[in-house]
Design an enzyme around this catalytic site. Structure first.
Site, PDB file in Angstrom:
ATOM      1  N   LYS A 192      32.843  23.677 -20.114  1.00 48.94           N
ATOM      2  CA  LYS A 192      31.857  24.657 -19.658  1.00 48.94           C
ATOM      3  C   LYS A 192      31.342  24.296 -18.266  1.00 48.94           C
ATOM      4  O   LYS A 192      30.982  23.145 -18.013  1.00 48.94           O
ATOM      5  CB  LYS A 192      30.686  24.726 -20.642  1.00 48.94           C
ATOM      6  N   GLN A 210      27.885  21.936 -28.491  1.00 50.05           N
ATOM      7  CA  GLN A 210      27.876  21.645 -27.051  1.00 50.05           C
ATOM      8  C   GLN A 210      27.522  20.180 -26.854  1.00 50.05           C
ATOM      9  O   GLN A 210      26.546  19.689 -27.403  1.00 50.05           O
ATOM     10  CB  GLN A 210      26.866  22.534 -26.333  1.00 50.05           C
ATOM     11  N   ARG A 249      20.577  28.157 -13.285  1.00 55.55           N
ATOM     12  CA  ARG A 249      19.539  27.136 -13.498  1.00 55.55           C
ATOM     13  C   ARG A 249      19.871  25.786 -12.864  1.00 55.55           C
ATOM     14  O   ARG A 249      19.052  24.887 -12.900  1.00 55.55           O
ATOM     15  CB  ARG A 249      19.325  26.932 -14.998  1.00 55.55           C
ATOM     16  N   HIS A 273      25.654  28.201 -15.280  1.00 48.98           N
ATOM     17  CA  HIS A 273      24.516  27.671 -16.035  1.00 48.98           C
ATOM     18  C   HIS A 273      23.313  28.615 -15.955  1.00 48.98           C
ATOM     19  O   HIS A 273      22.156  28.191 -15.891  1.00 48.98           O
ATOM     20  CB  HIS A 273      24.129  26.278 -15.517  1.00 48.98           C
ATOM     21  N   TYR A 294      10.561  27.812 -18.161  1.00 51.96           N
ATOM     22  CA  TYR A 294      11.619  26.831 -18.371  1.00 51.96           C
ATOM     23  C   TYR A 294      12.928  27.526 -18.766  1.00 51.96           C
ATOM     24  O   TYR A 294      14.012  27.155 -18.315  1.00 51.96           O
ATOM     25  CB  TYR A 294      11.198  25.841 -19.455  1.00 51.96           C
ATOM     26  N   ARG A 313      13.731  21.994 -10.296  1.00 58.14           N
ATOM     27  CA  ARG A 313      13.011  23.187 -10.770  1.00 58.14           C
ATOM     28  C   ARG A 313      11.530  22.946 -10.534  1.00 58.14           C
ATOM     29  O   ARG A 313      10.827  22.369 -11.369  1.00 58.14           O
ATOM     30  CB  ARG A 313      13.313  23.440 -12.248  1.00 58.14           C
ATOM     31  N   THR A 363      29.691  20.378 -21.631  1.00 62.47           N
ATOM     32  CA  THR A 363      29.035  20.859 -20.416  1.00 62.47           C
ATOM     33  C   THR A 363      29.329  19.881 -19.293  1.00 62.47           C
ATOM     34  O   THR A 363      28.932  18.715 -19.347  1.00 62.47           O
ATOM     35  CB  THR A 363      27.522  21.003 -20.622  1.00 62.47           C
ATOM     36  N   TYR A 380      26.549  17.018 -24.328  1.00 63.89           N
ATOM     37  CA  TYR A 380      26.194  16.280 -23.125  1.00 63.89           C
ATOM     38  C   TYR A 380      26.615  14.827 -23.381  1.00 63.89           C
ATOM     39  O   TYR A 380      26.173  14.215 -24.367  1.00 63.89           O
ATOM     40  CB  TYR A 380      24.699  16.326 -22.855  1.00 63.89           C
TER      41      TYR A 380
END
Length: 401
Positions: free
Chosen positions: A256, A129, A283, A280, A25, A166, A157, A131
């Site tokens: 970011k 940070q 990712r 990132h 992860y 993923r 972000t 979100y």
């Protein structure tokens, strides 16, 4: 710890100690993982030419950034669920940052809240940070909490409007929320030290791990199968949202995920104080350019109007110098301190970043650079080739096998 001499050693130790699902992860990319390979390959194409007979004794790493004096041009990047890598992992990272004289950027999706981190490490230089949640009122309340905790640098972000693909997470059962399976159970049971020292301690201290900053009525354990709509990440974020946050945030603002001069200029026009040129860590978008490829054009576009932080792919101190030479003022590091946490807790995180600092000092001495400012004047070779480099297969054989 004396046997851990480089990023590879720390990564290997972390791989031993963490369940495979958690390790991957953190470690891996998205889709075909070409962005991950491109980041490393592009950094490897850059060379810096030394300037001889400059009489460098002790290189000066102290760096001004956003009105703060850093002991070196590093920021510990925000990473989700660091508290699952080591018990109270975010608190340990804050202590590491304090001891090394650099900032630690707390993630919206950390296990430990910014208030608790501040309580435990009152003298840490904490950034936050963000979100943005779909419920903007809840987002506003979170920012009020952050400011009340004494944080004056907000990092938004902007490059994650949706969850990336993923596939290994699905196979491992480590999507969020976790999807219990026999394979995941066997994976966890195969790492009893982590199970007892991290998961069990967390469960005994405060119950099942969860995102600590989420409002109590919507705070779900990482094993819970539903996430309330109010705290889903806003997938329709626009520059108008940045403008609104800027008007209510009374500190420094950083955007970011910038990878183009156009977005860098928009960030400047909307009142940002800095940007993070970031993919990132490879990712998210697998077709995104590597930050080192686009950094020179971004630095040229914004001039001195914005400070520039770069991230993605840092494994050596020389990688930091390459980012500095191509226009960054500082560099964020994410995976390395996490591998240090996994290897030996706070001491491991601190030692891993001291290692990076020592590598920077060594490379600067060999380059004939007295200071970080001298690194920005370095003669950079391989820049044009790096702009069009094609990742070579097998750069990370243990990932792609």
């Amino acid at each position: 710890m004396s046997s851990l001499l480089n990023f590879i050693d720390y990564r290997a130790r972390a791989r031993q100690r963490l369940p495979k699902a958690l390790f991957e992860y953190i470690d891996r990319g998205s889709e075909d993982e070409q962005a991950l390979l491109r980041i490393r390959s592009s950094l490897d194409q850059i060379t810096l030419t030394p300037s001889l007979l400059n009489g460098v004794d002790q290189p000066e790493l102290r760096t001004p950034l956003l009105g703060q004096a850093l002991a070196m041009p590093l920021v510990i990047a925000p990473t989700a669920l660091a508290g699952l890598v080591s018990f109270q992992g975010e608190i340990k990272l804050a202590r590491t940052a304090r001891d090394l004289g650099i900032p630690f950027c707390v993630s919206t999706q950390s296990v430990t809240t910014v208030e608790e981190i501040r309580k435990q490490v009152p003298d840490a230089n904490l950034w936050f940070q963000l979100y943005v949640w779909k419920d903007r009122n809840l987002t506003r309340q979170l920012l009020e909490r952050v400011q009340a905790a004494g944080v004056d640098t907000l990092v938004i972000t902007a490059d994650t409007p949706v969850s990336p693909k993923r596939e290994y997470n699905v196979r491992n059962g480590f999507s969020i929320p976790l999807k219990p399976s026999l394979a995941l159970l066997l994976d966890v049971l195969g790492h009893p030290s982590w199970l007892v020292s991290v998961w069990l301690r967390q469960w005994l201290a405060s119950g099942m791990p969860s995102y600590g900053h989420y409002p109590a009525q919507f705070r779900a354990a990482v094993t819970q199968q539903t996430v309330h709509e109010a705290v889903r990440l806003e997938n329709r974020l626009t520059w108008n949202d940045i403008r609104q946050i800027r008007s209510g945030w009374h500190g420094r603002l950083v955007i970011k995920g910038v990878l183009s001069p156009q977005d860098a200029l928009l960030a400047r026009d909307e009142g940002a104080d800095a940007i993070v040129v970031s993919a990132h860590g490879g990712r998210n978008l697998d077709i995104a350019p590597a930050p080192i490829q686009v950094l020179p054009a971004i630095a040229e576009a914004v001039g001195g109007d914005l400070q520039i932080i770069a991230d993605s792919g840092v494994t050596r101190g020389s990688d930091v110098l390459k980012y500095l030479a191509l226009g960054a003022d500082a560099v964020m590091v994410g995976r390395l301190p996490l591998w240090g946490l996994a290897a030996a807790g706070q001491q491991g995180a601190t030692d891993s970043l001291r290692m990076l600092r020592n590598e920077m000092e060594l490379a600067m001495t060999l380059l004939g650079a007295h200071s970080v400012r001298d690194c920005r004047k370095a003669n950079v070779l391989g820049r044009q080739r790096a702009l069009f480099v094609k990742p070579s297969p097998g750069a990370y054989p243990e990932i792609t096998a």
